[in-house]
Design an enzyme around this catalytic site. Structure first.
Site, PDB file in Angstrom:
ATOM      1  N   LYS A  22       0.832  -1.207   0.000  1.00  0.00           N
ATOM      2  CA  LYS A  22       0.000   0.000   0.000  1.00  0.00           C
ATOM      3  C   LYS A  22       0.866   1.256   0.000  1.00  0.00           C
ATOM      4  O   LYS A  22       0.630   2.192  -0.774  1.00  0.00           O
ATOM      5  CB  LYS A  22      -0.896   0.024   1.256  1.00  0.00           C
ATOM      6  N   ASN A  23       1.879   1.270   0.866  1.00  0.00           N
ATOM      7  CA  ASN A  23       2.636   2.509   1.034  1.00  0.00           C
ATOM      8  C   ASN A  23       3.624   2.760  -0.101  1.00  0.00           C
ATOM      9  O   ASN A  23       4.295   3.789  -0.128  1.00  0.00           O
ATOM     10  CB  ASN A  23       3.333   2.527   2.402  1.00  0.00           C
ATOM     11  N   CYS A 117      -4.237  13.181  13.125  1.00  0.00           N
ATOM     12  CA  CYS A 117      -5.145  12.041  13.079  1.00  0.00           C
ATOM     13  C   CYS A 117      -4.953  11.237  14.347  1.00  0.00           C
ATOM     14  O   CYS A 117      -4.201  11.635  15.230  1.00  0.00           O
ATOM     15  CB  CYS A 117      -4.916  11.196  11.838  1.00  0.00           C
ATOM     16  N   ARG A 122       1.119  14.610  12.867  1.00  0.00           N
ATOM     17  CA  ARG A 122       1.423  14.397  11.441  1.00  0.00           C
ATOM     18  C   ARG A 122       1.582  15.696  10.664  1.00  0.00           C
ATOM     19  O   ARG A 122       0.837  16.008   9.733  1.00  0.00           O
ATOM     20  CB  ARG A 122       0.387  13.463  10.832  1.00  0.00           C
ATOM     21  N   ASP A 305       4.480   0.463  12.041  1.00  0.00           N
ATOM     22  CA  ASP A 305       3.270  -0.162  11.497  1.00  0.00           C
ATOM     23  C   ASP A 305       3.098  -1.616  11.949  1.00  0.00           C
ATOM     24  O   ASP A 305       2.104  -2.254  11.608  1.00  0.00           O
ATOM     25  CB  ASP A 305       3.281  -0.095   9.958  1.00  0.00           C
ATOM     26  N   ARG A 397      -8.877  -0.045   4.229  1.00  0.00           N
ATOM     27  CA  ARG A 397      -7.984   0.920   3.582  1.00  0.00           C
ATOM     28  C   ARG A 397      -6.669   0.264   3.179  1.00  0.00           C
ATOM     29  O   ARG A 397      -6.005   0.734   2.259  1.00  0.00           O
ATOM     30  CB  ARG A 397      -7.672   2.073   4.549  1.00  0.00           C
TER      31      ARG A 397
HETATM   32  C1  EPZ Z   1       4.322   6.787   6.219  1.00  0.00           C
HETATM   33  O1  EPZ Z   1       3.608   7.892   6.762  1.00  0.00           O
HETATM   34  C2  EPZ Z   1       3.335   5.654   6.119  1.00  0.00           C
HETATM   35  N1  EPZ Z   1       2.225   6.064   5.277  1.00  0.00           N
HETATM   36  C3  EPZ Z   1       2.840   5.259   7.501  1.00  0.00           C
HETATM   37  O2  EPZ Z   1       2.011   4.132   7.351  1.00  0.00           O
HETATM   38  C4  EPZ Z   1       4.030   4.888   8.380  1.00  0.00           C
HETATM   39  O3  EPZ Z   1       3.579   4.625   9.686  1.00  0.00           O
HETATM   40  C5  EPZ Z   1       5.034   6.039   8.393  1.00  0.00           C
HETATM   41  O4  EPZ Z   1       5.416   6.391   7.040  1.00  0.00           O
HETATM   42  C6  EPZ Z   1       6.296   5.723   9.170  1.00  0.00           C
HETATM   43  O5  EPZ Z   1       6.917   4.589   8.634  1.00  0.00           O
HETATM   44  C7  EPZ Z   1       2.338   6.025   3.967  1.00  0.00           C
HETATM   45  O6  EPZ Z   1       3.368   5.680   3.411  1.00  0.00           O
HETATM   46  C8  EPZ Z   1       1.118   6.375   3.182  1.00  0.00           C
HETATM   47  P1  EPZ Z   1       6.493  10.217   8.234  1.00  0.00           P
HETATM   48  P2  EPZ Z   1       4.229   9.357   6.724  1.00  0.00           P
HETATM   49  O7  EPZ Z   1       6.416  11.434   7.392  1.00  0.00           O
HETATM   50  O8  EPZ Z   1       4.952   9.539   5.444  1.00  0.00           O
HETATM   51  C9  EPZ Z   1       6.632  13.537  11.720  1.00  0.00           C
HETATM   52  C10 EPZ Z   1       0.168   2.728   7.815  1.00  0.00           C
HETATM   53  O9  EPZ Z   1      -0.347   2.176   8.820  1.00  0.00           O
HETATM   54  N2  EPZ Z   1       6.734  14.514  10.639  1.00  0.00           N
HETATM   55  O10 EPZ Z   1       7.731   9.394   8.212  1.00  0.00           O
HETATM   56  O11 EPZ Z   1       3.139  10.290   7.070  1.00  0.00           O
HETATM   57  C11 EPZ Z   1       5.212  12.959  11.785  1.00  0.00           C
HETATM   58  O12 EPZ Z   1       4.348  13.797  12.514  1.00  0.00           O
HETATM   59  C12 EPZ Z   1       0.661   4.155   7.853  1.00  0.00           C
HETATM   60  O13 EPZ Z   1       0.272   2.156   6.717  1.00  0.00           O
HETATM   61  C13 EPZ Z   1       6.964  15.861  10.937  1.00  0.00           C
HETATM   62  O14 EPZ Z   1       7.115  16.221  12.101  1.00  0.00           O
HETATM   63  O15 EPZ Z   1       5.260   9.247   7.913  1.00  0.00           O
HETATM   64  C14 EPZ Z   1       5.449  11.626  12.426  1.00  0.00           C
HETATM   65  O16 EPZ Z   1       5.468  11.747  13.827  1.00  0.00           O
HETATM   66  C15 EPZ Z   1       0.324   4.910   9.071  1.00  0.00           C
HETATM   67  N3  EPZ Z   1       7.010  16.760   9.917  1.00  0.00           N
HETATM   68  C16 EPZ Z   1       6.851  11.216  11.945  1.00  0.00           C
HETATM   69  O17 EPZ Z   1       7.448  12.421  11.443  1.00  0.00           O
HETATM   70  C17 EPZ Z   1       6.837  16.395   8.614  1.00  0.00           C
HETATM   71  O18 EPZ Z   1       6.886  17.254   7.729  1.00  0.00           O
HETATM   72  C18 EPZ Z   1       6.861  10.155  10.850  1.00  0.00           C
HETATM   73  O19 EPZ Z   1       6.142  10.633   9.720  1.00  0.00           O
HETATM   74  C19 EPZ Z   1       6.625  15.043   8.317  1.00  0.00           C
HETATM   75  C20 EPZ Z   1       6.571  14.111   9.343  1.00  0.00           C
END
Ligand code: EPZ
Length: 419
Positions: A22-23, A117, A122, A305, A397
């Protein structure tokens, strides 16, 4: 709303074939905005999030067709629109990754600002910081985030945290930028490497995905490509934990074992027997497991995850286990639901202390996010009495053919349709 009813199912036996990730597929679909020719994406899981991303691309003027059960053919827009509609963006946070490709291809993009969320705040500050470094003017007003650029120019961008989405978005924005972009401290998740491989097939020049530095040399135009989505390591991990908890002998097929190292190590530590083959892993378990400690980290560390699924495992294992969540601020919502089933879990800040050895009981519980939903199903496999899991739209999803695959392993699971 639909519910799932799961009953204690005894040892799991048989094979399960893992779908595309998915990701990864969501980002490949977003990247197809950059293409000037047709893109064919194979091994596509049939998921709600994929359908939402397809609707977004169609709303931008592109054509998206299911040409086979697991194949999407995406045709470029004659005139690319740059404002993904609010209602679709709100349905799926991953829609933010359309921003990088839109900026690169059209020089502008406007999206509803994604809010927090259930699992955390996020933020998207790192995405925006990266775009700004490439010369994009960013405005945030009226609940929207907007970017405009006459042209994007390569730059060196250091990410304070290796955010998956920010790395992907910046990488996609940079492929058509003038000059060279360097991303320091990028995410190294395998799905990001899959995206880089896809971009290179389109004609981009991306080097170093999966390492500490990504180097992108801008090109003038991207064509089309045929690409098969890499296997979903989290889906694979979910079935591996299910087999370990319920006991049994399960062959998990079509995986990339290199992406499963942290999961394999933790399952072995808990007492499950794992055999690793080239493209399959076999899990054998008596269902009698030891507690383990877990700390979530960016790849190649233990994936956030998989945290909820391992909470189910530790709840029924022997001894106490501590789970430390370092990626999201609030990803322990499922602890309350496990407690309703009789688990003994204390959440203190970023840690959950799980007293193992609980005899779980079936209960009415709700999926608080996608992985939490899958984890409740795992707990239900060993609970006395039926467990009814509500809010399963979260599971839809992200898990392809979830009930069918579980039934194939001998799980007693029924979907009850309802309004
Ligand atoms: C991806 O989310 C995945 N989603 C998530 O999968 C996964 O948990 C996550 O990466 C971590 O591996 C998709 O790929 C669609 P991040 P993403 O940006 O890209 C903070 C699932 O269950 N952050 O690495 O949103 C953020 O708040 C899902 O399949 C900032 O502070 O993850 C978070 O605490 C859920 N500023 C942390 O970094 C930013 O600009 C990790 O977020 C961006 C992120």
């Amino acid at each position: 709303m639909d519910k799932l009813v799961v009953r204690k199912s005894g040892p799991l036996m048989g094979e399960v074939v893992i779908s595309g990730a998915k990701n990864s597929v969501l980002k490949l679909m977003a990247a197809s905005i950059l293409a000037n020719d047709v893109c064919v994406i194979e091994n596509v899981p049939n998921l709600q999030d994929v359908r939402v991303m397809a609707e977004i691309l169609v709303a931008l003027g592109m054509k998206v067709e299911w040409t086979k059960r697991n194949e999407l053919t995406i045709t470029p827009a004659e005139e690319l629109l740059t404002e993904p509609p609010y209602d679709l963006v709100q349905k799926m946070r991953a829609s933010i990754v359309t921003m990088g490709p839109l900026l690169a291809k059209a020089g502008k993009a406007r999206l509803a600002q994604p809010g927090g969320c259930a699992i955390g705040e996020r933020k998207i500050d790192l995405h925006l910081k990266g775009f700004a470094a490439l010369g994009v003017e960013i405005k945030q007003s009226h609940g929207c985030v907007e970017g405009i650029a006459d042209k994007l120019v390569g730059s060196t961008i250091y990410l304070d945290f290796p955010s998956v989405g920010a790395t992907e978005n910046i990488m996609m924005a940079a492929v058509l930028a003038e000059g060279v972009t360097i991303i320091e401290n990028p995410a190294k998740e395998p799905e990001l490497t899959d995206l880089a491989n896809f971009l290179n097939k389109l004609g981009a020049n991306v080097k170093g995905a999966g390492t500490d530095t990504i180097r992108i040399k801008g090109v003038e135009r991207l064509g089309g490509a045929v690409h098969s989505v890499l296997p979903d390591r989290i889906e694979a991990g979910t079935y591996m934990v299910a087999a370990a908890v319920a006991g049994g002998d399960v062959l998990v097929r079509n995986v990339m074992p290199n992406h499963l190292k942290a999961i394999v190590a933790k399952l072995q530590e808990s007492g499950a027997e794992i055999e690793v083959f080239d493209e399959d892993v076999r899990v054998k378990s008596t269902g009698k497991l030891n507690s383990i400690d877990i700390k979530t980290l960016p790849f190649p560390g233990f994936p956030t995850d998989m945290q909820a699924q391992f909470m189910a495992l530790i709840s029924v294992a022997e001894g106490v286990g501590t789970i430390t969540e370092t990626i999201f601020e609030n990803r322990f919502m499922h602890a309350t639901e496990f407690s309703l089933m009789g688990a003994d879990i204390k959440v203190e800040g970023h840690s959950a202390i799980v007293q193992g050895g609980s005899s779980l009981e079936g209960a009415n519980v709700k999926a608080t996010d996608l992985r939490a939903g899958a984890a409740l199903v795992i707990a239900a496999l060993v609970a006395d009495g039926p467990t009814t899991i509500h809010n399963i739209y979260h599971i839809d999803r992200g898990y392809d053919l979830f009930e069918e695959k579980l039934k194939g392993l001998g799980v007693d699971i029924t979907r009850v349709s309802g309004k």
